[in-house]
Write a protein that holds these residues in place. Structure first.
Motif, PDB file in Angstrom:
ATOM      1  N   GLY A   1      -9.082   2.788  -3.757  1.00  0.00           N
ATOM      2  CA  GLY A   1     -10.082   2.050  -2.990  1.00  0.00           C
ATOM      3  C   GLY A   1      -9.712   1.904  -1.522  1.00  0.00           C
ATOM      4  O   GLY A   1     -10.477   1.328  -0.744  1.00  0.00           O
ATOM      5  N   TYR A   2      -8.551   2.420  -1.127  1.00  0.00           N
ATOM      6  CA  TYR A   2      -8.167   2.377   0.276  1.00  0.00           C
ATOM      7  C   TYR A   2      -8.932   3.460   1.029  1.00  0.00           C
ATOM      8  O   TYR A   2      -9.129   4.566   0.511  1.00  0.00           O
ATOM      9  N   PRO A   3      -9.330   3.189   2.272  1.00  0.00           N
ATOM     10  CA  PRO A   3      -9.979   4.232   3.078  1.00  0.00           C
ATOM     11  C   PRO A   3      -9.025   5.404   3.316  1.00  0.00           C
ATOM     12  O   PRO A   3      -7.797   5.230   3.311  1.00  0.00           O
ATOM     13  N   HIS A   4      -9.595   6.572   3.551  1.00  0.00           N
ATOM     14  CA  HIS A   4      -8.791   7.788   3.766  1.00  0.00           C
ATOM     15  C   HIS A   4      -7.751   7.595   4.857  1.00  0.00           C
ATOM     16  O   HIS A   4      -6.612   8.039   4.713  1.00  0.00           O
ATOM     17  N   HIS A   5      -8.146   6.944   5.974  1.00  0.00           N
ATOM     18  CA  HIS A   5      -7.202   6.818   7.093  1.00  0.00           C
ATOM     19  C   HIS A   5      -5.995   5.951   6.723  1.00  0.00           C
ATOM     20  O   HIS A   5      -4.891   6.197   7.207  1.00  0.00           O
ATOM     21  N   LYS A   6      -6.175   4.970   5.848  1.00  0.00           N
ATOM     22  CA  LYS A   6      -5.036   4.145   5.433  1.00  0.00           C
ATOM     23  C   LYS A   6      -4.122   4.921   4.484  1.00  0.00           C
ATOM     24  O   LYS A   6      -2.891   4.819   4.563  1.00  0.00           O
ATOM     25  N   VAL A   7      -4.708   5.705   3.599  1.00  0.00           N
ATOM     26  CA  VAL A   7      -3.903   6.551   2.710  1.00  0.00           C
ATOM     27  C   VAL A   7      -3.137   7.576   3.548  1.00  0.00           C
ATOM     28  O   VAL A   7      -1.942   7.794   3.336  1.00  0.00           O
TER      29      VAL A   7
ATOM     30  N   PRO B   1       1.179  17.289  -7.732  1.00  0.00           N
ATOM     31  CA  PRO B   1       0.708  17.059  -6.367  1.00  0.00           C
ATOM     32  C   PRO B   1      -0.629  16.319  -6.378  1.00  0.00           C
ATOM     33  O   PRO B   1      -1.432  16.491  -7.296  1.00  0.00           O
ATOM     34  N   ILE B   2      -0.834  15.485  -5.377  1.00  0.00           N
ATOM     35  CA  ILE B   2      -2.065  14.701  -5.284  1.00  0.00           C
ATOM     36  C   ILE B   2      -2.502  14.626  -3.827  1.00  0.00           C
ATOM     37  O   ILE B   2      -1.668  14.516  -2.928  1.00  0.00           O
ATOM     38  N   GLY B   3      -3.792  14.696  -3.625  1.00  0.00           N
ATOM     39  CA  GLY B   3      -4.350  14.694  -2.278  1.00  0.00           C
ATOM     40  C   GLY B   3      -4.920  13.349  -1.857  1.00  0.00           C
ATOM     41  O   GLY B   3      -5.068  12.426  -2.659  1.00  0.00           O
ATOM     42  N   ILE B   4      -5.255  13.272  -0.590  1.00  0.00           N
ATOM     43  CA  ILE B   4      -5.757  12.044   0.019  1.00  0.00           C
ATOM     44  C   ILE B   4      -7.040  11.574  -0.641  1.00  0.00           C
ATOM     45  O   ILE B   4      -7.200  10.383  -0.925  1.00  0.00           O
ATOM     46  N   VAL B   5      -7.962  12.478  -0.886  1.00  0.00           N
ATOM     47  CA  VAL B   5      -9.264  12.086  -1.428  1.00  0.00           C
ATOM     48  C   VAL B   5      -9.107  11.422  -2.794  1.00  0.00           C
ATOM     49  O   VAL B   5      -9.667  10.350  -3.045  1.00  0.00           O
ATOM     50  N   LYS B   6      -8.316  12.018  -3.670  1.00  0.00           N
ATOM     51  CA  LYS B   6      -8.112  11.437  -4.993  1.00  0.00           C
ATOM     52  C   LYS B   6      -7.428  10.080  -4.889  1.00  0.00           C
ATOM     53  O   LYS B   6      -7.807   9.127  -5.572  1.00  0.00           O
ATOM     54  N   MET B   7      -6.418   9.970  -4.028  1.00  0.00           N
ATOM     55  CA  MET B   7      -5.729   8.688  -3.858  1.00  0.00           C
ATOM     56  C   MET B   7      -6.675   7.626  -3.327  1.00  0.00           C
ATOM     57  O   MET B   7      -6.660   6.482  -3.789  1.00  0.00           O
ATOM     58  N   SER B   8      -7.482   7.997  -2.367  1.00  0.00           N
ATOM     59  CA  SER B   8      -8.430   7.057  -1.790  1.00  0.00           C
ATOM     60  C   SER B   8      -9.437   6.587  -2.835  1.00  0.00           C
ATOM     61  O   SER B   8      -9.729   5.396  -2.948  1.00  0.00           O
ATOM     62  N   ASN B   9      -9.943   7.527  -3.616  1.00  0.00           N
ATOM     63  CA  ASN B   9     -10.914   7.181  -4.657  1.00  0.00           C
ATOM     64  C   ASN B   9     -10.309   6.270  -5.715  1.00  0.00           C
ATOM     65  O   ASN B   9     -10.957   5.336  -6.190  1.00  0.00           O
ATOM     66  N   GLU B  10      -9.065   6.516  -6.095  1.00  0.00           N
ATOM     67  CA  GLU B  10      -8.440   5.734  -7.165  1.00  0.00           C
ATOM     68  C   GLU B  10      -7.926   4.378  -6.699  1.00  0.00           C
ATOM     69  O   GLU B  10      -7.879   3.438  -7.485  1.00  0.00           O
TER      70      GLU B  10
ATOM     71  N   SER C   1       0.578  22.687  -0.402  1.00  0.00           N
ATOM     72  CA  SER C   1      -0.789  23.192  -0.279  1.00  0.00           C
ATOM     73  C   SER C   1      -1.741  22.505  -1.260  1.00  0.00           C
ATOM     74  O   SER C   1      -2.942  22.504  -1.058  1.00  0.00           O
ATOM     75  N   GLN C   2      -1.201  21.881  -2.297  1.00  0.00           N
ATOM     76  CA  GLN C   2      -2.037  21.230  -3.299  1.00  0.00           C
ATOM     77  C   GLN C   2      -2.025  19.705  -3.197  1.00  0.00           C
ATOM     78  O   GLN C   2      -2.685  19.027  -3.968  1.00  0.00           O
TER      79      GLN C   2
ATOM     80  N   ARG D   1       0.833  -1.206   0.000  1.00  0.00           N
ATOM     81  CA  ARG D   1       0.000   0.000   0.000  1.00  0.00           C
ATOM     82  C   ARG D   1       0.868   1.257   0.000  1.00  0.00           C
ATOM     83  O   ARG D   1       0.615   2.189  -0.766  1.00  0.00           O
ATOM     84  N   HIS D   2       1.904   1.277   0.835  1.00  0.00           N
ATOM     85  CA  HIS D   2       2.792   2.445   0.881  1.00  0.00           C
ATOM     86  C   HIS D   2       3.412   2.703  -0.491  1.00  0.00           C
ATOM     87  O   HIS D   2       3.464   3.847  -0.952  1.00  0.00           O
ATOM     88  N   LEU D   3       3.844   1.631  -1.153  1.00  0.00           N
ATOM     89  CA  LEU D   3       4.469   1.793  -2.471  1.00  0.00           C
ATOM     90  C   LEU D   3       3.454   2.202  -3.524  1.00  0.00           C
ATOM     91  O   LEU D   3       3.781   2.971  -4.432  1.00  0.00           O
ATOM     92  N   GLN D   4       2.224   1.737  -3.403  1.00  0.00           N
ATOM     93  CA  GLN D   4       1.184   2.157  -4.351  1.00  0.00           C
ATOM     94  C   GLN D   4       0.883   3.644  -4.165  1.00  0.00           C
ATOM     95  O   GLN D   4       0.730   4.381  -5.147  1.00  0.00           O
ATOM     96  N   VAL D   5       0.842   4.098  -2.931  1.00  0.00           N
ATOM     97  CA  VAL D   5       0.624   5.526  -2.663  1.00  0.00           C
ATOM     98  C   VAL D   5       1.808   6.332  -3.205  1.00  0.00           C
ATOM     99  O   VAL D   5       1.612   7.370  -3.849  1.00  0.00           O
ATOM    100  N   LEU D   6       3.026   5.853  -2.978  1.00  0.00           N
ATOM    101  CA  LEU D   6       4.201   6.552  -3.509  1.00  0.00           C
ATOM    102  C   LEU D   6       4.145   6.619  -5.031  1.00  0.00           C
ATOM    103  O   LEU D   6       4.425   7.659  -5.624  1.00  0.00           O
ATOM    104  N   ARG D   7       3.753   5.527  -5.669  1.00  0.00           N
ATOM    105  CA  ARG D   7       3.647   5.499  -7.135  1.00  0.00           C
ATOM    106  C   ARG D   7       2.633   6.540  -7.618  1.00  0.00           C
ATOM    107  O   ARG D   7       2.860   7.225  -8.619  1.00  0.00           O
ATOM    108  N   MET D   8       1.531   6.687  -6.889  1.00  0.00           N
ATOM    109  CA  MET D   8       0.526   7.690  -7.266  1.00  0.00           C
ATOM    110  C   MET D   8       1.087   9.100  -7.151  1.00  0.00           C
ATOM    111  O   MET D   8       0.806   9.951  -7.987  1.00  0.00           O
ATOM    112  N   VAL D   9       1.876   9.341  -6.105  1.00  0.00           N
ATOM    113  CA  VAL D   9       2.497  10.660  -5.953  1.00  0.00           C
ATOM    114  C   VAL D   9       3.466  10.897  -7.103  1.00  0.00           C
ATOM    115  O   VAL D   9       3.467  11.973  -7.717  1.00  0.00           O
ATOM    116  N   LEU D  10       4.283   9.907  -7.415  1.00  0.00           N
ATOM    117  CA  LEU D  10       5.239  10.042  -8.522  1.00  0.00           C
ATOM    118  C   LEU D  10       4.527  10.363  -9.838  1.00  0.00           C
ATOM    119  O   LEU D  10       4.992  11.199 -10.612  1.00  0.00           O
TER     120      LEU D  10
END
Length: 101
Positions: free
Chosen positions: A38-44, A27-36, A61-62, A14-23
């Protein structure tokens, strides 16, 4: 014992998938990552915190963005994962008779 290892591997994935999304989308926020993902906001949010503690991302800020350390980490990642895979392979017990002695 193996259950804990499996949970750690799942969390690392999960950590690496989140890092890949940032890469790929900084800039990318929690809501977009969670939506894409499927992880809950708290896990992201937790993954982002871990990545930030490792200096692989930083908040803006973005949304989350990469740091100077990110590229070096990514370059070394495959080799480290291969080393871990090799180490895990040596732990296999191929013949159940070996256990019985």
């Amino acid at each position: 014992m193996i259950d804990r290892l499996e949970k750690e591997v799942d969390m690392l994935e999960r950590h690496l998938q989140v890092l890949r999304m940032v890469l790929d989308n900084e800039p990318i926020g929690i809501v977009k990552m969670s939506n894409e993902t499927g992880y809950p906001h708290h896990k992201v949010r937790y993954s982002l915190r871990v990545l930030e503690e490792e200096n692989l991302i930083e908040p803006s800020s973005q949304g989350a963005i990469t740091t100077e350390r990110t590229a070096e980490f990514v370059d070394e990642l495959d080799e480290k994962l291969d080393d871990i895979g090799d180490k895990l392979s040596t732990m296999r017990i191929e013949d159940p008779a070996e256990i019985e002695g």
